[in-house]
Design a protein around this motif. Structure first.
Motif, PDB file in Angstrom:
ATOM      1  N   MET A 162       0.851  -1.205   0.000  1.00 21.43           N
ATOM      2  CA  MET A 162       0.000   0.000   0.000  1.00 21.43           C
ATOM      3  C   MET A 162       0.879   1.244   0.000  1.00 21.43           C
ATOM      4  SD  MET A 162      -2.928   1.087   2.751  1.00 21.43           S
ATOM      5  CE  MET A 162      -3.845  -0.420   2.462  1.00 21.43           C
ATOM      6  N   THR A 163       0.612   2.164  -0.883  1.00 23.62           N
ATOM      7  CA  THR A 163       1.419   3.373  -0.982  1.00 23.62           C
ATOM      8  C   THR A 163       1.028   4.358   0.095  1.00 23.62           C
ATOM      9  OG1 THR A 163      -0.128   4.498  -2.444  1.00 23.62           O
ATOM     10  CG2 THR A 163       1.495   3.047  -3.492  1.00 23.62           C
ATOM     11  N   PRO A 164       1.881   5.341   0.405  1.00 25.75           N
ATOM     12  CA  PRO A 164       1.532   6.354   1.396  1.00 25.75           C
ATOM     13  C   PRO A 164       0.251   7.079   1.051  1.00 25.75           C
ATOM     14  CG  PRO A 164       3.895   6.423   0.897  1.00 25.75           C
ATOM     15  CD  PRO A 164       3.284   5.479  -0.096  1.00 25.75           C
ATOM     16  N   THR A 165       0.045   7.341  -0.270  1.00 22.53           N
ATOM     17  CA  THR A 165      -1.175   8.037  -0.666  1.00 22.53           C
ATOM     18  C   THR A 165      -2.395   7.232  -0.300  1.00 22.53           C
ATOM     19  OG1 THR A 165      -0.056   9.111  -2.511  1.00 22.53           O
ATOM     20  CG2 THR A 165      -2.463   9.018  -2.599  1.00 22.53           C
ATOM     21  N   GLU A 166      -2.329   5.901  -0.543  1.00 24.80           N
ATOM     22  CA  GLU A 166      -3.463   5.049  -0.232  1.00 24.80           C
ATOM     23  C   GLU A 166      -3.734   4.998   1.262  1.00 24.80           C
ATOM     24  OE1 GLU A 166      -2.137   1.492  -2.109  1.00 24.80           O
ATOM     25  OE2 GLU A 166      -3.436   1.768  -3.857  1.00 24.80           O
ATOM     26  N   GLN A 167      -2.691   5.164   2.070  1.00 27.63           N
ATOM     27  CA  GLN A 167      -2.864   5.104   3.515  1.00 27.63           C
ATOM     28  C   GLN A 167      -3.525   6.375   4.057  1.00 27.63           C
ATOM     29  OE1 GLN A 167       1.175   4.366   4.744  1.00 27.63           O
ATOM     30  NE2 GLN A 167       0.853   2.162   4.838  1.00 27.63           N
ATOM     31  N   THR A 168      -3.209   7.521   3.437  1.00 24.71           N
ATOM     32  CA  THR A 168      -3.691   8.779   3.997  1.00 24.71           C
ATOM     33  C   THR A 168      -5.058   9.189   3.448  1.00 24.71           C
ATOM     34  OG1 THR A 168      -2.446   9.978   2.309  1.00 24.71           O
ATOM     35  CG2 THR A 168      -1.355   9.616   4.427  1.00 24.71           C
ATOM     36  N   VAL A 169      -5.386   8.748   2.209  1.00 21.78           N
ATOM     37  CA  VAL A 169      -6.655   9.121   1.611  1.00 21.78           C
ATOM     38  C   VAL A 169      -7.635   7.968   1.770  1.00 21.78           C
ATOM     39  CG1 VAL A 169      -7.837   9.840  -0.497  1.00 21.78           C
ATOM     40  CG2 VAL A 169      -5.483  10.595  -0.052  1.00 21.78           C
ATOM     41  N   ALA A 170      -8.569   8.107   2.687  1.00 19.93           N
ATOM     42  CA  ALA A 170      -9.555   7.055   2.950  1.00 19.93           C
ATOM     43  C   ALA A 170     -10.914   7.530   2.451  1.00 19.93           C
ATOM     44  CB  ALA A 170      -9.604   6.716   4.439  1.00 19.93           C
ATOM     45  N   HIS A 171     -11.115   7.438   1.146  1.00 21.54           N
ATOM     46  CA  HIS A 171     -12.382   7.851   0.576  1.00 21.54           C
ATOM     47  C   HIS A 171     -13.505   6.956   1.092  1.00 21.54           C
ATOM     48  CE1 HIS A 171     -10.453  10.667  -2.083  1.00 21.54           C
ATOM     49  NE2 HIS A 171      -9.728   9.736  -2.657  1.00 21.54           N
ATOM     50  N   ARG A 172     -14.638   7.580   1.418  1.00 21.59           N
ATOM     51  CA  ARG A 172     -15.800   6.816   1.896  1.00 21.59           C
ATOM     52  C   ARG A 172     -16.584   6.286   0.706  1.00 21.59           C
ATOM     53  NH1 ARG A 172     -19.867   7.920   5.890  1.00 21.59           N
ATOM     54  NH2 ARG A 172     -19.371   5.818   6.553  1.00 21.59           N
ATOM     55  N   VAL A 173     -16.856   4.994   0.732  1.00 25.34           N
ATOM     56  CA  VAL A 173     -17.537   4.322  -0.370  1.00 25.34           C
ATOM     57  C   VAL A 173     -18.817   3.669   0.142  1.00 25.34           C
ATOM     58  CG1 VAL A 173     -17.402   2.520  -2.136  1.00 25.34           C
ATOM     59  CG2 VAL A 173     -15.345   3.845  -1.527  1.00 25.34           C
ATOM     60  N   LEU A 174     -19.928   3.922  -0.559  1.00 22.18           N
ATOM     61  CA  LEU A 174     -21.171   3.201  -0.295  1.00 22.18           C
ATOM     62  C   LEU A 174     -21.273   2.112  -1.358  1.00 22.18           C
ATOM     63  CD1 LEU A 174     -23.839   2.763   1.178  1.00 22.18           C
ATOM     64  CD2 LEU A 174     -24.884   4.455  -0.346  1.00 22.18           C
ATOM     65  N   LEU A 175     -21.263   0.862  -0.920  1.00 24.16           N
ATOM     66  CA  LEU A 175     -21.275  -0.299  -1.802  1.00 24.16           C
ATOM     67  C   LEU A 175     -22.630  -0.986  -1.684  1.00 24.16           C
ATOM     68  CD1 LEU A 175     -19.482  -2.015  -3.689  1.00 24.16           C
ATOM     69  CD2 LEU A 175     -18.686  -3.237  -1.661  1.00 24.16           C
ATOM     70  N   VAL A 176     -23.341  -1.180  -2.805  1.00 22.34           N
ATOM     71  CA  VAL A 176     -24.697  -1.712  -2.775  1.00 22.34           C
ATOM     72  C   VAL A 176     -24.821  -2.882  -3.751  1.00 22.34           C
ATOM     73  CG1 VAL A 176     -27.147  -1.144  -2.852  1.00 22.34           C
ATOM     74  CG2 VAL A 176     -25.468   0.676  -2.430  1.00 22.34           C
ATOM     75  N   ASP A 177     -25.152  -4.071  -3.220  1.00 25.00           N
ATOM     76  CA  ASP A 177     -25.355  -5.250  -4.076  1.00 25.00           C
ATOM     77  C   ASP A 177     -26.117  -6.293  -3.276  1.00 25.00           C
ATOM     78  OD1 ASP A 177     -24.988  -7.643  -5.723  1.00 25.00           O
ATOM     79  OD2 ASP A 177     -23.447  -6.472  -6.760  1.00 25.00           O
ATOM     80  N   ASP A 178     -27.153  -6.887  -3.878  1.00 22.36           N
ATOM     81  CA  ASP A 178     -27.944  -7.878  -3.145  1.00 22.36           C
ATOM     82  C   ASP A 178     -27.327  -9.265  -3.200  1.00 22.36           C
ATOM     83  OD1 ASP A 178     -28.474  -8.231  -5.855  1.00 22.36           O
ATOM     84  OD2 ASP A 178     -30.471  -9.055  -5.468  1.00 22.36           O
ATOM     85  N   ASP A 179     -26.227  -9.439  -3.934  1.00 23.35           N
ATOM     86  CA  ASP A 179     -25.483 -10.710  -3.959  1.00 23.35           C
ATOM     87  C   ASP A 179     -24.438 -10.659  -2.847  1.00 23.35           C
ATOM     88  OD1 ASP A 179     -23.574 -12.738  -4.511  1.00 23.35           O
ATOM     89  OD2 ASP A 179     -24.262 -12.829  -6.578  1.00 23.35           O
ATOM     90  N   ASP A 180     -24.655 -11.424  -1.793  1.00 20.58           N
ATOM     91  CA  ASP A 180     -23.772 -11.361  -0.628  1.00 20.58           C
ATOM     92  C   ASP A 180     -22.329 -11.699  -0.968  1.00 20.58           C
ATOM     93  OD1 ASP A 180     -25.887 -10.628   0.968  1.00 20.58           O
ATOM     94  OD2 ASP A 180     -26.336 -12.674   1.638  1.00 20.58           O
ATOM     95  N   ALA A 181     -22.124 -12.663  -1.856  1.00 15.78           N
ATOM     96  CA  ALA A 181     -20.761 -13.069  -2.205  1.00 15.78           C
ATOM     97  C   ALA A 181     -20.030 -11.943  -2.940  1.00 15.78           C
ATOM     98  CB  ALA A 181     -20.791 -14.335  -3.069  1.00 15.78           C
ATOM     99  N   VAL A 182     -20.711 -11.334  -3.905  1.00 11.41           N
ATOM    100  CA  VAL A 182     -20.111 -10.217  -4.647  1.00 11.41           C
ATOM    101  C   VAL A 182     -19.871  -9.042  -3.715  1.00 11.41           C
ATOM    102  CG1 VAL A 182     -20.493  -8.538  -6.487  1.00 11.41           C
ATOM    103  CG2 VAL A 182     -21.133 -10.930  -6.832  1.00 11.41           C
ATOM    104  N   LEU A 183     -20.836  -8.769  -2.838  1.00 12.47           N
ATOM    105  CA  LEU A 183     -20.715  -7.651  -1.897  1.00 12.47           C
ATOM    106  C   LEU A 183     -19.505  -7.845  -0.986  1.00 12.47           C
ATOM    107  CD1 LEU A 183     -22.257  -5.055  -0.989  1.00 12.47           C
ATOM    108  CD2 LEU A 183     -23.331  -6.466   0.769  1.00 12.47           C
ATOM    109  N   ALA A 184     -19.337  -9.056  -0.469  1.00  4.71           N
ATOM    110  CA  ALA A 184     -18.218  -9.337   0.428  1.00  4.71           C
ATOM    111  C   ALA A 184     -16.882  -9.222  -0.305  1.00  4.71           C
ATOM    112  CB  ALA A 184     -18.379 -10.731   1.021  1.00  4.71           C
TER     113      ALA A 184
END
Length: 284
Positions: free
Chosen positions: A1-23
């Motif tokens: 993981m790069t330093p940029t990835e560590q410091t920028v924690a974008h909030r993501v809303l993830l929506v899917d009714d397939d539990d396996a895909v969602l996980a």
């Protein structure tokens, strides 16, 4: 993981009714440093959209009904217009079949796609995406005012598809001659203050009465009058659906109630005009 990835924690809303895909997507994005809220239903998604802030929305299109993903995207667009929105679909021809949705979503991903590259795609889109331009909101009446020709055209097209109505040979002008005046009456009603405690705030519509009289002379039945009035409501609500990005949602519900009441009142007055001519003809 790069330093940029560590410091920028974008909030993501993830929506899917397939539990396996969602996980799977949840684990992938979380592992890349994203702050993920994963939900499996439209109801949950809408609740989070109205109570929390997100940088990114990733939603499946079918959950479980076609168009559900579009509902989520539209809600996010109105509530958080600067959020990046990505729509997932299992249809290979989605680019053409869902062209309208492209107006709302930033990207459409066709299943199956490489989940491992999802984080890279999101980061690239976040870098290149420009903030959404603010859209001036309008009342329902203002939208209908500028869309009268479209309402008339859409209504006529729907009527021509209704066997119950198009068996009587009429020209387009004969079918739609009354319609602009009825829509104008509705717009005037929408421009007035909110409804009072009365059962209906509708006023006398001379256009509706004249319409009922004319329809009797043209050979319409009462059932046909009701049918074309129902088509008018469908057309009006379809017009609003096509202008969601402009709607002032804070006033949408009372305006929709006014539309339903006014169209029903116009139908009642058309029926009265129809019956008067019928009774006069019978008496003669």
């Amino acid at each position: 993981m790069t330093p940029t990835e560590q410091t920028v924690a974008h909030r993501v809303l993830l929506v899917d009714d397939d539990d396996a895909v969602l996980a799977m997507m949840n684990a992938t994005l979380t592992g890349k440093g994203f702050d993920v809220v994963a939900v499996s239903s439209v109801t949950e998604a809408l609740r989070h959209i109205t109570t929390e802030s997100f940088d990114v929305l990733i939603t499946d299109l079918h959950m479980p009904n076609p168009g559900d993903g579009f509902t989520v995207v539209t809600a996010m667009r109105h509530s958080q217009p600067d959020a990046l929105t990505l729509l997932v679909s299992g249809y290979p021809d989605v680019q053409s079949a869902m062209a309208a949705i492209l107006l709302e979503a930033d990207e459409i991903m066709v299943k199956p796609f490489e989940v491992g590259r999802l984080a890279e795609l999101v980061r690239a889109k976040m870098i290149t995406r420009r903030p959404a331009s603010p859209v001036e909101k309008e009342r329902v009446g203002a939208i209908l005012q500028r869309c009268v020709p479209a309402v008339v055209g859409d209504w006529l097209a729907r009527v021509k598809q209704a066997r119950e109505l198009n068996h009587i040979p009429l020209s387009d002008d004969e079918r739609t001659g009354h319609l602009p005046r009825l829509v104008e009456d509705l717009i005037v009603r929408l421009s007035k203050p909110s409804a009072t405690a009365k059962d209906s705030d509708a006023v006398i519509s001379l256009a509706a009465i004249a319409h009922g009289k004319l329809r009797y002379l043209q050979g319409y039945t009462p059932a046909m009058l009701v049918h074309e009035s129902r088509i008018l409501q469908v057309t009006l609500f379809g017009t609003l659906q096509s202008n969601l990005s402009f709607l002032d949602f804070s006033l949408l519900l009372p305006d929709v109630m006014t539309i339903a009441d006014e169209v029903d009142a116009q139908l009642t007055q058309s029926m009265e005009g129809y019956m008067k001519v019928m009774q006069k003809t019978a008496a003669a």
